[in-house]
Write a protein that holds these residues in place. Structure first.
Motif, short mmCIF file in Angstrom:
data_model
loop_
_atom_site.label_atom_id
_atom_site.label_comp_id
_atom_site.label_asym_id
_atom_site.label_seq_id
_atom_site.Cartn_x
_atom_site.Cartn_y
_atom_site.Cartn_z
N GLY A 167 -4.69 100.26 102.55
CA GLY A 167 -3.40 100.14 102.43
C GLY A 167 -2.89 101.75 101.72
N SER A 168 -1.85 101.99 102.21
CA SER A 168 -0.96 103.00 101.08
C SER A 168 0.21 102.87 100.91
CB SER A 168 -1.03 104.00 101.57
OG SER A 168 -0.69 104.27 102.94
N LYS A 169 0.63 101.82 100.95
CA LYS A 169 2.37 101.18 100.88
C LYS A 169 2.42 100.94 99.16
CE LYS A 169 5.52 97.75 101.53
NZ LYS A 169 5.65 97.19 100.32
N LEU A 227 -3.37 101.83 90.45
CA LEU A 227 -3.08 103.10 90.05
C LEU A 227 -1.91 103.70 89.50
CD1 LEU A 227 -5.17 106.00 89.93
CD2 LEU A 227 -5.04 105.98 93.08
N VAL A 228 -2.04 104.87 88.66
CA VAL A 228 -0.47 104.80 88.31
C VAL A 228 -0.14 106.77 88.46
CG1 VAL A 228 1.53 105.62 87.33
CG2 VAL A 228 0.44 103.95 86.69
N TRP A 267 0.12 102.28 92.73
CA TRP A 267 -0.42 101.75 94.00
C TRP A 267 -2.04 100.83 93.44
CZ3 TRP A 267 1.17 104.80 97.33
CH2 TRP A 267 2.05 106.60 97.38
N LEU A 268 -1.32 99.42 94.06
CA LEU A 268 -2.37 98.46 94.29
C LEU A 268 -3.73 98.80 93.83
CD1 LEU A 268 -1.15 95.01 93.70
CD2 LEU A 268 -2.16 95.63 92.41
N TRP A 269 -4.85 99.05 93.20
CA TRP A 269 -6.33 99.35 93.35
C TRP A 269 -7.02 98.70 94.58
CZ3 TRP A 269 -8.81 103.65 93.13
CH2 TRP A 269 -9.31 104.00 91.98
N ALA A 270 -7.07 97.61 94.25
CA ALA A 270 -7.19 96.31 95.51
C ALA A 270 -6.70 96.98 96.72
CB ALA A 270 -6.75 94.88 95.19
N GLU A 271 -5.68 96.62 96.60
CA GLU A 271 -4.72 97.68 98.38
C GLU A 271 -5.20 98.55 98.81
OE1 GLU A 271 -0.72 95.22 98.08
OE2 GLU A 271 -0.66 96.96 99.00
N ILE A 272 -5.49 99.55 97.86
CA ILE A 272 -5.95 100.73 98.49
C ILE A 272 -7.14 101.06 99.19
CG2 ILE A 272 -6.00 103.56 97.49
CD1 ILE A 272 -4.56 102.85 95.43
#
Lengths: 341, 227
Positions: free
Chosen positions: A109-111, A89-90, A100-105
């Motif tokens: 995660g918010s890194k 996600l840009v 941000w990586l969709w899988a991490e969000i």
């Protein structure tokens, strides 16, 4: 509005603060996840929230399903525009673009994956980035905003490859013309410029305000929204919403809408537009208003159609604007429900 | 008996109505059987009749008189035929239930098929709608362009106008040429005239000068011989 919340605050004030925040919230941008089941929305406080569309659309949806599943602070300033690639996600705001990586969000995660700043002419300038556009053939991202230039960034290397200059005032919106890889940009100077990506030159300029049929001098000449369908383009804003034939640069149909439109898109055989005024308008190419569906915000700034093939049951239109609510339209005829921040 | 809540529809004490008896908590099967036996002790009609038949048979076997025995015998036969009748009825009902089940199965399968068919038709129709929308969009684009083109005048007419204008232009340029030629001619003639006049003037002046010189020579000749 401060975004930092002081820690030692009695409960009453906190609630009042939150209520005030929600009252003054504007949602500038939306983006659908690559799996089609989640919707990200960015507001003027710099927060990005993720809603679960599949949960909200399911038959067992409760009130909590219409609230965000994840909220995080993405930027210091407003999040003006967002796009999704197939993994990231840009988002872009005041001067910076972050990914941000969709899988991490989704795992709370918010890194951020990376952040970049396009090369501005002076280091003192921090222009806002109003529009982002993905060019899938070249795997690059185009940013445009307050510094009147279009910057191209390669998504693999993160390097800024081109800076297209030509606009004399800041750029509001971008659109991609797929057949010949051209980018259209519309801005405050009232011109829609077509740029060829291979030669990095301006190919065509259409000065909308100079055409008598569509110009509305009392509104200004700014172009707020652009959409293109290879041979045709629809643009609106200060001048009236007009359908243009690109090859001959002639305005063919003028849509009789008084309010300036802030977002427009082609969908099947219709043109959907939204702007000042609470309705989503559906137009036929001949200029007739097919339907006007009211939404819950007093003005709309962005429309998003979830056409991801992986989630056909989440195929909805979402509209957001000058309020803390994102309206979901399952059928283009009526507003099904609203997700709220 | 209802499977889920174990409630029982039983005839009440004088067989006039049916009462629904529902246990409050879900009991174990033993309790169910016990409760059922309590309520339905003797058994409903048929069971009771068979018991009565057996009892009356035993009584008849141990009875004495002929007439009583005969009447009891008749009564027993009628009870037996009643039992047979009710058994026949139950068998028929059982058959009927089986056939109903089959019928329902068949209908169920048919409905499933038609549901699947309807789904397919819906998918087809959706595709057709998309196609029709594309066609409509193309037609509207065509119309939009056609409207713009109509604003411009017809090409034939414009070509004809161009031709006419071209001819006029040629004609006018011919006229201009001829006028210019005439002008040239006049100019040349005038020039010739002027130059002839000049020559004549020159000649006249020359003649005058010559005559003056001659006069001067004559007077000098006259004055010379005097001294």
């Amino acid at each position: 509005m401060e975004r930092a919340v002081p820690h030692a605050v009695p409960l009453g004030q906190m609630e009042v603060f939150q209520a005030l925040q929600r009252l003054h919230m504007t949602v500038f941008s939306q983006s659908v996840s690559p799996c089609g089941k989640f919707l990200a929305a960015g507001n003027n406080y710099g927060q990005i929230v993720i809603f679960s569309l599949s949960a909200a659309l399911s038959s067992e949806a409760k009130e909590e399903s219409k609230k965000p599943v994840v909220t995080f602070q993405a930027h210091d300033g407003p999040v003006y525009s967002m796009v999704s690639t197939d993994r990231q996600l840009v988002s872009a705001g005041d001067g910076e673009v972050k990914a941000w990586l969709w899988a991490e969000i989704l795992k709370k995660g918010s890194k951020e994956l990376w952040r970049r700043q396009p090369p501005y002419r002076t280091s003192l300038e921090v222009p806002e980035i109003n529009a982002l556009l993905l060019v899938p053939k070249e795997n690059s991202l185009i940013l445009a905003g307050g510094d009147c230039q279009l910057h191209t960034m390669d998504l693999e290397t993160g390097a800024f490859t081109r800076a297209l200059r030509g606009h004399t005032d800041y750029i509001h919106c971008l659109a991609l013309r797929e057949r010949s890889p051209e980018v259209l940009s519309g801005g405050e100077d009232g011109a829609v410029r077509l740029w060829d990506l291979r030669t990095a030159k301006e190919v065509q300029t259409i000065e909308v305000y100079k055409h008598e049929e569509c110009s509305r001098p009392h509104n200004g000449r700014w172009i707020g929204c652009l959409a293109t369908d290879s041979d045709w383009m629809v643009c609106g804003g200060g001048p009236a919403l007009t359908l243009w034939h690109l090859r001959s640069s002639t305005p063919t149909t003028i849509f009789p809408m008084r309010a300036p439109q802030k977002h427009v898109t082609f969908y099947q055989d219709l043109i959907l537009s939204a702007g000042q005024g609470p309705c989503v308008n559906q137009w036929q190419l001949s200029g007739e208003l097919k339907a006007q569906v009211p939404s819950s915000s007093p003005g709309l700034l962005s429309l998003s159609l979830n056409q991801q093939p992986a989630a056909p049951e989440c195929k909805v239109l979402t509209a957001a604007g000058n309020s803390c609510r994102v309206d979901v339209f399952t059928n283009l005829g009526y507003r099904a429900f609203s997700l709220s921040f | 008996m209802c499977e889920k809540c174990y409630s029982l529809l039983v005839p009440d004490s004088d067989r006039s109505q049916m009462i629904l008896v529902t246990p409050v908590a879900l009991p174990s099967p033993d309790e169910v059987i016990r409760k059922r036996l309590l309520i339905d002790g003797d058994g409903a009609g048929d069971d009771r009749r068979i018991n009565l038949l057996v009892k009356s048979f035993i009584k008849w076997c141990s009875s004495g008189s002929q007439e009583e025995g005969y009447s009891q015998y008749q009564r027993m036969l009628s009870t037996l035929s009643q039992c047979e009748f009710s058994m026949g009825k139950t068998l028929l009902v059982y058959d009927m239930n089986l056939r109903e089940m089959e019928n329902y199965e068949k209908i169920y399968k048919e409905i499933e098929c038609s549901i699947a068919g309807a789904h397919e038709k819906i998918a087809e129709c959706k595709k057709q709608i998309l196609q029709a929308k594309r066609i409509r969009k193309n037609r509207q684009e065509y119309d939009a362009l056609a409207k713009v083109i109509q604003h411009h005048p017809d090409r034939h007419e414009t070509l004809k106008e161009l031709e006419a204008l071209g001819k006029e232009l040629e004609h006018l340029s011919h006229i201009k040429e001829s006028v210019e030629d005439k002008l040239e001619l006049r100019r040349k003639q005038f020039h010739v005239l002027l130059s002839t006049i000049h020559e004549l003037q020159q000649t006249l002046e020359n003649d005058e000068k010559l005559s003056e010189v001659e006069e001067a020579q004559e007077t000098s000749l006259e004055t010379d011989p005097k001294p």
